[in-house]
Each structure stands twice: as structure tokens, then as C-alpha cells.
Design a protein around this motif. Structure first.
Motif, mmCIF file in Angstrom:
data_model
loop_
_atom_site.group_PDB
_atom_site.id
_atom_site.type_symbol
_atom_site.label_atom_id
_atom_site.label_comp_id
_atom_site.label_asym_id
_atom_site.label_seq_id
_atom_site.Cartn_x
_atom_site.Cartn_y
_atom_site.Cartn_z
ATOM 1 N N THR A 263 0.835 -1.203 0.000
ATOM 2 C CA THR A 263 0.000 0.000 0.000
ATOM 3 C C THR A 263 0.869 1.253 0.000
ATOM 4 N N GLY A 264 1.929 1.241 0.816
ATOM 5 C CA GLY A 264 2.823 2.397 0.860
ATOM 6 C C GLY A 264 3.462 2.680 -0.484
ATOM 7 N N ALA A 265 3.861 1.636 -1.204
ATOM 8 C CA ALA A 265 4.460 1.818 -2.525
ATOM 9 C C ALA A 265 3.442 2.375 -3.511
ATOM 10 N N ARG A 266 2.182 1.950 -3.398
ATOM 11 C CA ARG A 266 1.146 2.456 -4.322
ATOM 12 C C ARG A 266 0.921 3.947 -4.107
ATOM 13 N N TYR A 267 0.908 4.372 -2.835
ATOM 14 C CA TYR A 267 0.724 5.806 -2.569
ATOM 15 C C TYR A 267 1.952 6.600 -3.018
ATOM 16 N N ALA A 268 3.153 6.075 -2.752
ATOM 17 C CA ALA A 268 4.372 6.778 -3.156
ATOM 18 C C ALA A 268 4.461 6.898 -4.675
ATOM 19 N N TRP A 269 3.950 5.900 -5.394
ATOM 20 C CA TRP A 269 3.979 5.935 -6.855
ATOM 21 C C TRP A 269 3.270 7.171 -7.386
ATOM 22 N N MET A 270 2.239 7.638 -6.692
ATOM 23 C CA MET A 270 1.514 8.825 -7.130
ATOM 24 C C MET A 270 2.423 10.049 -7.143
ATOM 25 N N ASN A 271 3.447 10.068 -6.274
ATOM 26 C CA ASN A 271 4.338 11.222 -6.192
ATOM 27 C C ASN A 271 5.555 11.119 -7.103
ATOM 28 N N ILE A 272 6.027 9.904 -7.389
ATOM 29 C CA ILE A 272 7.224 9.806 -8.233
ATOM 30 C C ILE A 272 6.885 9.476 -9.679
ATOM 31 N N ARG A 273 5.621 9.238 -9.972
ATOM 32 C CA ARG A 273 5.212 8.974 -11.353
ATOM 33 C C ARG A 273 5.649 10.143 -12.243
ATOM 34 N N ASP A 274 6.210 9.816 -13.377
ATOM 35 C CA ASP A 274 6.776 10.794 -14.321
ATOM 36 C C ASP A 274 8.065 11.427 -13.812
ATOM 37 N N HIS A 275 8.602 10.912 -12.682
ATOM 38 C CA HIS A 275 9.854 11.436 -12.130
ATOM 39 C C HIS A 275 10.868 10.329 -11.853
ATOM 40 N N VAL A 276 10.648 9.149 -12.389
ATOM 41 C CA VAL A 276 11.582 8.050 -12.131
ATOM 42 C C VAL A 276 12.977 8.399 -12.625
ATOM 43 N N ASP A 277 13.065 9.162 -13.714
ATOM 44 C CA ASP A 277 14.385 9.533 -14.245
ATOM 45 C C ASP A 277 15.105 10.514 -13.331
#
Length: 789
Positions: free
Chosen positions: A159-173
Motif C-alpha cells: 500500500t505504501g508503494a502504491r501511494y508513493a507511486w503517485m508522487n514519483i510517477r513521471d519522475h523516475v528519471d
């Protein structure tokens, strides 16, 4: 904001801290909050008392504060970073781990990738942490994000990773990716809290902690360029909150010789105490402790059972409260708990911290964090002036960290004196039975203990807190570190490059932060490549190459950068220069020794040195021979301490400019029987700091101390006290090195020093295996501190 839930509901604990009783406790899930409490808070009629996760969240529940009071700020890094951390556990989410790992193929060394891919990783891949090439991550960001998006959509991650994904999406680079055999982590190195209104919008933020230090750790944790410190009141650091009896059972004569018996000793101490708090750096260590160091069938209580109330632990007669990576927020005063166990050095909270500590070796930048955890963890059961508790310190890494002078020197005088007392009574000479007798006397806390208590108090008044070398430099650089990551996150790569250059310039004078500078130079290399690609300015490729070479130079002694041989980097990483900077410095110094190169001087110097290295009765000829050897090896400054009264000083010091220090503790008169003891090891460990003080400068990050001895063995108690920069060297190894260097000098003299440059001299020395980069690894093959199991 507190890092944990209060263990008592209602307004009582709030009033105890001096806060108005008109407060709203908003600590549970938002859906169960009282609407009336929320309205009172929104109208500014009440104070909201909550937890970090309600502010640091992809969808903050409390986002309109005007003032944030951040309690236990020293321990908040994990909570603050959580909205930007995608962590995937291999054991809990194997499918997502393998999918993301496959997407990282071009960003990892092929050998590392192959090891990590296997179903049952070997020990090395299981323990190691690898930084994926930022170049490779950027080139494959689209594929990595697709894989992550599918894992999130399929609920194949936490669950924590799913919420964090919302913030780093489009910023993985713009993130760093750390990979190990047990999991992977995707996060920015310093989290971009400036773009998080729930934290950045309040007019005031107050950080509260009893263990705040300097060195920039607080700023890095919260992503702030500057946090003002309120001066500590005079005399405050000499006040204690109860008495702690630190014991180091693995240093006793019998347990150090029989490590397996330590488990039985710890088990007996826990059984005698009844209730015990066990603090470990990670879940793996906690599991091992439960399996091996608790009495059979002993009740075990874990974190979830005491989230809201400590009664499940404090109401039992006998139980072990076992917590992983949790050193704060627990109050167990008086008879609630009289025994705390710290099992292992408190580091490695996530893969980034583990990488900085183990792979990069940038211990300096983590000192404040580690020290705060030791202090906080050891104080969980001493919560008032009359309180007392025993603190067991276990494992080599924690023991040697405490035994090293810098760690104790940076702690408050009260803790310094308590640790000194514990080390002395665990080590000089003591059996585990005698230690148990002392422990019994302490637990009775009567007249028999009073004398020891007075001695600790008197010792406390002799100490003054001294921060580790390089602390001020790290404090100066943090504002540029934060600026760099803010620019990276915003995609302002040219601004980021400017900030990175400022970071590196500040770190240039911080010798103890050399390993940390290696990482920043590597980030400079990847960022310059990025800007060159975006702008078409090819001159930046030369800048990138310079950063890369400097990164390799600063990373000497570690393996992480040589493991960055990812396919994505093969076409962009510059070739390694033919002459290492350490070898260049040594050869430059060698070519200045024109007097030594004359036949009379050279022949006499070599003969005297050879005889001195064979001396076993008088230490002075041996030490003089080491000085000559250092000069022949290329040390720009090679010397000894002439005064026999300076018994604590090194026997020889070799300074290779800013590149390398080699310091000797030579037990030339030692016999060929017996074992090296703890006093010799402690003496050797402190030499690096002694030379720093004498030269009023900081040692390079790869400085070593070599303990030379003929004794065939090393006492286990000595191994447990050894610091990581201390290595055991045998006389025959030094003789062999001496002969190789002398042969190189014969050739060098036949060619004529004035006709050679550093590169030509290096070829002569390389042929004999006489370059520093050739003989130094040989001298470092036997670290006195054994690796942790």
C-alpha cells in the motif's frame, strides 16, 4: 506531530507536556476522526496532535497548519521520505521485484544483474546494495514506469508503494534506484518537501529533539536548506536522565573466546530481568535474535501489539518487546523496564542508508543519525533522574563504533562517562560471571553501587563534547545538496549542475567526507551528460569526464563505482586514466629525492633500513626504517615521533599529499607466541585521529592504520574493538615490499631521476609491483575487525 502514536489516549499526556488541554487527537485513520474535533482545529480553537503520516502523505489529512511542531525530529527521516519512496520487498512481492529488475537490466552491471535474478540469491547478492546507473535509469525510464504502473494497478506492491507511486510517477528519471537481493528502492536522494504544501506552507516549523546535532542531517532529512538551532543552555549536556549501565558481554574473556556462548549469556540476563526491550536495525536481525538469544518459549511482543498502548508489555511479568529500526517514541520508566538490548549498529534503515554506509563507505555523513539512534535507543528505559536500566550492546560493528574515540567524544558527557565505565568493566579483565555480579549489584542499586555512581559522575565532569572531524564542512554543504535535488526534481538540470559543483567545492576540504564526495562527483557526471544531451553543448561532455575521473579517485578503496559497468554507460563513461592519482602523487615525490638518489646516500639508507627492519630489541631502528621505507615508497612526508614519552603516538606516518595516509603501529619487539590484545588494537585505532590533531587537518577518507606484529593470534576481544581502518600486517610482508621498492629504485637511479616524469617512473615501479596502488591492497588484506555474520 509525533513520529508515533501516543501510548495514552485523551488529554493527560498533552497537559504533561505543557500543551493546552484543548487539543484534538487525530492519530487514527481519517475516517474515524471526530468531525467536531476537525472543525475546532480548522477554526483554530484547538491544537491538532497527530502523526507524521498525516502530513507527509500523497493526500495529506492535515494540510492547513500555520505552525508545525515536529517532535522526535531526529528520527523522522523515514516518515518524511515515505511519500517519495517506492520500496518493493523480494520476499513479499516477488513478481513486482522481478518485473522491475528486468526493466533495470541496462542500468546494472551484467554480473550483478545475473546474481540478482536467480531465485535463491547467494549470500553476497543478498547482502550487497547496488546503485543502478542513473544514465541507464534515465534512458529506460519509460519502460520502468510502465512496469511500475502495472504493478500498482495489479496491487502487486505494498500500500505504501502504491501511494508513493503517485508522487514519483513521471519522475523516475530523477530518482536514484537501489537494488539488493532482498528488495529494491526508488527515491530521490533528498526528498522534495519544498513542493509539498502541507509541510512547506506553514509560516513556522519547530523541530524538537533532545539529540539534535550538526552536520546537516536534519536538513537532509526534511529537505530544508537551513534550519536554525536554538543554543543549548549552559550545563544542560552535563545533566542526565537516570543511570545506564552499559555492558559489552562479547568483550569478556570467556565470551570473546567462545562467541557461541554469548547467546546463553544474553538469554540468562533477559530471564533474570523479566521484561526486556530489544532494538535491532532491521527485521532480519530481529528474527535472528528471537530465534537464538531469547529463553526457550519466552513471550515475544512486536510493534503492532503496542501501537496504541504499552500495557501488553508492561502488564506482563516476563516478555521481550522486539522492535526493528525503532529507537524512539517509547517511554518505559522505572519498573516498566530495566533492560534494553541494542543488537547491532543502528544503520541501514532503508537501502539508500545501507548503500551510503556499506557500499559507499560514507560513514561521516551518517554519524549524526547513528549517534542519535544509539542515544535514543539506550535511553528508552531511563526517563527520569532517579531511573536506571542496564543496556546490553551486542555485535562487532556496534562495539567497535562505541570503542572508537570519535563516537563517545560526540556524545553528551554523561553518556561518554557511562560508556567508558561499561567498556572498562567489560574488558579489563572480566569474565561473564564477574559481569553478571556487577549487573546484580547495579540492579539492587544500593550502597554497593553508590561508589560506582560517584565515579561516573566525576568522570562526566572531565569530558567535553567534541563533534567528529568534517562536521562543519557537512553543515556548510547541505544547503547546496538540497538545492541540487530541488532542481533535479523540477527538471532544471543546468541549475542542478551548478549546485552540484558547489557541493563538491565545499566537500573538497572535508577529507573524512571523501567517499560522500565520490557520490556527488558521480552525480555531477550523470547530470553534465544530461545537460549536454538537452542543450547540444558538447563541451559539457568534457566536464562530465572530469567529474567521472574525480569520482573514481574519491571512491578509492570501495567497489561500488567499478560495479557501475552497466550497458547504458559503456558508450558514455570515459576510460580510466592510465596513472592513478595516488601513484602520480607518489612518483612526483620520488622524483624530488635527488639527495637520496646519490650512490653514497642511497646505499647507506637502504643498508640501515634493512638492518632496522630486522631489529627486535630496540624499537627506534625499526621505526626509523619505516620512515625510510615511506620515503622510498613516495610519501611526500614520512616521519616518526622521536620523544619516547609519546607512547600513544604512531610509530611512523606516511603522507601521500591529499590522496592517502598510511599510519603504523609497529610492535617490532613482540614475540612469536601469544595473541594481540585489545589495548594494542585500541591504540592503533586512535592513531588516525592523533595525526589529524597534530597536523590540524582531516585525513583522506581512505586513511589506514597498520598494526605490525609477530604474534600469531588475535584475541577475540581485540577483534571486537577494532575499527574498520585498522589492518594487521606481518613483518615478512613489509620485507617483501621493501625489496620490491628497492629494486624499483635501482632501475630508477640507472635511468636518472632528472630525465624522468611521473608516468615514466610509474612504469618502472609498476614492473616491480612497487606502486602504492599495488602494495597498499596487500597491506590491507587482513582487517582486524571481522565481517559481520
Amino acid at each position: 506531530i509525533n513520529s508515533t502514536k501516543p501510548t495514552t489516549r485523551g488529554s493527560v499526556p498533552i497537559r504533561r507536556q505543557g500543551v493546552s488541554s484543548n487539543a484534538s487527537l487525530t492519530i487514527d485513520k481519517v475516517k474515524v476522526w471526530s468531525p467536531a474535533d476537525r472543525v475546532r482545529y480548522d477554526r483554530a480553537d484547538a491544537v491538532a496532535v497527530s502523526v507524521y503520516s498525516h502530513v507527509f502523505n500523497s493526500n495529506p489529512a492535515l494540510d492547513n497548519a500555520q505552525l508545525l511542531l515536529l517532535d522526535d525530529a531526529h528520527a523522522a527521516e523515514g516518515y518524511v521520505a515515505s511519500p517519495w519512496k517506492v520500496e518493493i520487498s523480494r520476499s513479499e512481492h516477488p513478481s513486482a521485484y522481478q518485473d522491475v529488475l528486468s526493466a533495470l537490466r541496462d542500468a546494472l552491471d551484467p554480473f550483478v544483474f545475473a546474481r540478482l535474478q536467480v531465485a535463491s540469491p547467494d549470500d553476497r547478492s543478498d547482502r550487497g546494495v547496488y546503485l543502478a546507473s542513473p544514465v541507464g535509469v534515465a534512458e529506460n525510464a519509460s519502460q520502468i514506469e510502465q512496469v511500475l504502473a502495472m504493478a500498482v494497478a495489479g496491487e502487486k506492491v505494498s500500500t505504501g508503494a502504491r501511494y508513493a507511486w503517485m508522487n514519483i510517477r513521471d519522475h523516475v528519471d530523477r530518482c536514484l534506484v537501489y537494488v539488493s537481493g532482498r528488495g529494491l528502492l526508488i527515491r530521490p536522494m533528498i526528498v522534495p518537501t519544498v513542493g509539498h504544501p502541507a509541510f512547506s506552507a506553514p509560516a513556522r516549523r519547530v523541530y524538537m529533539s533532545a539529540t539534535l546535532g550538526s552536520g546537516g542531517e536534519l536538513e537532509r532529512a526534511f529537505g530544508r536548506s537551513k534550519i536554525k538551532r536554538i543554543p543549548v543552555p549552559r550545563g544542560w549536556e552535563n545533566q542526565g536522565a537516570g543511570r545506564r549501565f552499559f555492558i559489552f558481554p562479547e568483550l569478556t574473556n570467556d565470551l570473546s573466546a567462545d562467541p557461541a556462548a554469548t547467546n546463553a549469556f544474553v538469554s540468562a540476563v533477559i530471564a533474570k530481568a523479566g521484561r526486556a526491550l530489544i532494538l535491532t536495525p532491521d527485521e532480519h536481525t530481529a528474527t535472528q535474535f528471537i530465534a537464538n538469544r531469547l529463553p526457550n518459549g519466552y513471550p515475544v511482543i512486536r510493534a503492532k501489539a503496542v501501537e496504541n498502548d504499552l500495557a501488553p508489555f508492561t502488564s506482563t511479568v516476563a516478555a521481550a518487546l522486539v522492535l526493528a529500526n525503532r529507537y524512539d517514541g517509547i517511554d518505559l520508566p522505572d519498573d516498566d523496564c530495566r533492560l534494553v538490548v541494542l543488537d547491532g549498529l543502528p544503520t541501514g534503515a532503508d537501502l539508500q542508508e545501507k548503500f551510503l554506509h556499506e557500499a559507499l563507505g560514507a560513514v561521516t555523513v551518517l554519524q549524526e543519525r547513528i549517534r542519535a539512534r544509539v542515544m535514543q535507543g539506550s535511553g528508552r528505559a531511563t526517563r527520569n533522574a532517579r531511573d536506571y536500566a542496564t543496556v546490553l550492546l551486542l555485535r562487532n560493528d556496534l562495539t567497535s563504533y562505541i570503542a572508537g574515540g570519535e563516537a563517545k567524544d560526540a556524545m553528551p558527557p554523561e553518556a561518554h562517562a557511562e560508556l567508558d565505565f561499561g567498556l572498562h568493566n567489560s574488558l579489563d579483565p572480566t569474565t561473564s560471571g564477574e559481569l553478571q555480579e556487577l549487573l546484580e549489584m547495579f540492579n539492587q542499586h544500593g550502597a554497593a553501587w553508590a561508589e560506582a555512581d560517584v565515579a561516573i559522575a566525576e568522570d562526566r565532569d572531565l569530558h567535553q563534547r567534541v563533534m567528529p572531524s568534517g562536521t562543519d564542512d557537512l553543515q556548510k554543504t547541505v544547503k547546496h545538496e538540497v538545492a541540487a535535488w530541488e532542481a533535479i526534481w523540477a527538471g532544471h538540470w543546468d541549475w542542478a549542475l551548478t549546485a552540484i559543483r558547489k557541493v563538491i567545492d565545499e566537500l573538497a576540504t572535508a577529507g573524512t567526507a571523501k567517499r560522500y564526495a565520490a557520490l556527488w562527483n558521480y552525480l555531477g557526471y550523470t547530470t553534465a551528460r544530461r545537460v549536454a544531451g538537452l542543450t547540444g553543448d558538447n563541451t559539457l561532455n568534457t566536464t562530465a569526464d572530469d567529474f567521472y575521473q574525480e569520482a573514481r579517485r574519491a571512491a578509492r578503496g570501495t567497489a561500488w563505482i567499478s560495479g557501475m559497468a552497466a550497458p547504458a554507460e559503456r558508450n558514455v563513461a570515459p576510460p580510466q586514466t592510465s596513472l592513478d592519482v595516488l601513484d602520480e602523487a607518489a612518483m612526483t615525490a620520488v622524483l624530488t629525492q635527488h639527495d637520496l638518489a646519490t650512490p653514497q646516500q642511497f646505499t647507506a639508507a637502504v643498508a640501515i633500513a634493512r638492518t632496522g627492519l630486522q631489529e627486535t630489541d630496540d624499537h627506534q631502528p625499526f621505526e626509523a626504517a619505516l620512515v625510510t621505507l615511506g620515503t622510498l615508497a613516495g610519501a611526500a612526508d614520512s616521519y616518526t615521533y622521536d620523544d619516547d614519552r609519546e607512547q600513544s603516538k604512531p610509530d611512523a606516518v606516511w603522507i601521500f599529499g591529499d590522496e592517502q595516509w598510511v599510519i603504523w603501529e609497529a610492535k617490532s619487539r613482540a614475540t612469536t607466541t601469544g595473541s594481540i590484545g585489545p589495548s594494542d588494537v585500541k591504540q592503533a585505532g586512535g592513531h588516525l585521529r592523533t595525526v589529524e590533531a597534530d597536523r590540524t587537518t582531516i585525513a583522506p577518507g581512505d586513511g589506514v592504520c597498520l598494526l605490525l606484529s609477530r604474534k600469531p593470534g588475535v584475541l577475540p576481544s581485540a577483534e571486537k574493538l577494532a575499527e574498520g581502518h585498522v589492518f594487521l600486517v606481518r613483518p615478512e610482508t613489509v620485507f617483501e615490499m621493501f625489496d620490491r621498492i628497492v629494486r624499483a629504485w635501482h632501475t630508477l637511479r640507472s635511468r636518472g631521476l632528472s630525465s624522468l616524469d611521473a608516468a615514466s617512473a610509474a612504469e618502472i615501479f609498476r614492473a616491480e609491483g612497487a606502486l602504492p596502488t599495488q602494495w597498499l591492497p596487500t597491506l590491507r588484506t587482513s582487517p582486524l575487525r571481522p565481517p559481520q555474520p
